[in-house]
Design an enzyme around this catalytic site. Sequence first.
Site, mmCIF file in Angstrom:
data_model
loop_
_atom_site.group_PDB
_atom_site.id
_atom_site.type_symbol
_atom_site.label_atom_id
_atom_site.label_comp_id
_atom_site.label_asym_id
_atom_site.label_seq_id
_atom_site.Cartn_x
_atom_site.Cartn_y
_atom_site.Cartn_z
ATOM 1 N N LYS A 1 -2.688 4.460 -5.203
ATOM 2 C CA LYS A 1 -2.706 3.117 -4.596
ATOM 3 C C LYS A 1 -3.345 2.128 -5.561
ATOM 4 O O LYS A 1 -4.119 2.505 -6.446
ATOM 5 C CB LYS A 1 -3.456 3.112 -3.258
ATOM 6 C CG LYS A 1 -4.955 3.444 -3.319
ATOM 7 C CD LYS A 1 -5.855 2.249 -3.589
ATOM 8 C CE LYS A 1 -7.312 2.658 -3.753
ATOM 9 N NZ LYS A 1 -8.118 1.879 -4.637
ATOM 10 N N ASP B 1 -10.517 6.123 1.557
ATOM 11 C CA ASP B 1 -9.116 5.808 1.222
ATOM 12 C C ASP B 1 -8.135 6.874 1.703
ATOM 13 O O ASP B 1 -6.919 6.693 1.572
ATOM 14 C CB ASP B 1 -8.955 5.677 -0.304
ATOM 15 C CG ASP B 1 -9.597 4.400 -0.836
ATOM 16 O OD1 ASP B 1 -9.739 3.438 -0.064
ATOM 17 O OD2 ASP B 1 -9.946 4.393 -2.032
#
Length: 309
Positions: free
Chosen positions: A11, A137
């Site tokens: 990401k 995350d």
Amino acid sequence: MHAYTLLAPAKINLLLEILGDRTDGFHELVMVLQSVDLADLVELRPLGGERIQIHCDHPEVPTHESNLAFKAARLMQQKFPGRGGVSATIHKQIPVGAGLAGGSTNAAAVLVGLDLMWNLGLTQGELQGLGAALGSDVPFCISGGTALALGRGEVLSPLLDLDQLYVVLAKYRSLAISTSWAYQTYRQQFGHTYPQTPTALEQSRRQGPSVPMVAAINHRDLTQIGSLLYNDLERVVLPQHPQVQKLRDQFLQFEAKGALMSGSGSTVFGLTETRSQAETLAEQMRSVFPDPDLDLWVTKLISSGIQVA
Ligand code: C5P
């Protein structure tokens, strides 16, 4: 029981705003998270007993209990006992200490893969609940795409996909940055400015850069998205690592639509509209920074998280 191979994408942060302190010792954040088409492969195989084995082709990735993928497997064994052991082989493409959630996405792949291998039928929400116990995350890495993330980063709202856009990622191979160092340094330097009440915190969220960023994403307005890229951790990492600042400045001089450090760094990315623009940008960056320690990737924004390969 089958073996499964999963694709675990990295990401980037289009936005990372630190609002203040939480009572659990973490920071209250507003982030816009985006999956990119740079992925590790995670192969899961059943093992006898309750053994957990992690194999990785990258020398800096630990294969013992400190690896988040190991912790993910152990958490699944604790929650769903008696299903046996697992071996996870991680083929690393995502650089380490890069601010690209490489460790988190490997853990996310183990959760998704064991759900399939053990035929548990967990929902995405249930898997994300388990993921939140492993790292901030991990829940996002499970679902991927484009999302607004609040709380520690685990309270997710999907946003419109930006999957036609491209980025160039730039990272010095020898420069890894510790996420906890970045947040702790931020607290030392800026903690005195944190709002002291929940009302003040909420007000600062409503007045922050995430509001126009979400509107720009809803309008798919790349020029606006590029101009609204924002990361509070740049305030502590860039002064410490001027070579990262130089990469960011150079992306903007070459007319990337926007440039930002991802997460706690050390990756910097430049956003473009098309693949050919991204390829040109990468070539321009290489000509200014011929240093063989600098890795560059041309990659696409994608709308998916963990997938069976
Ligand atoms: O959750 P994760 O393990 O990825 O976080 C790594 C470190 O980053 C934490 O130990 C903490 O120091 C910092 N962090 C934080 N606030 C968050 C997320 C991470 O302070 N919301």
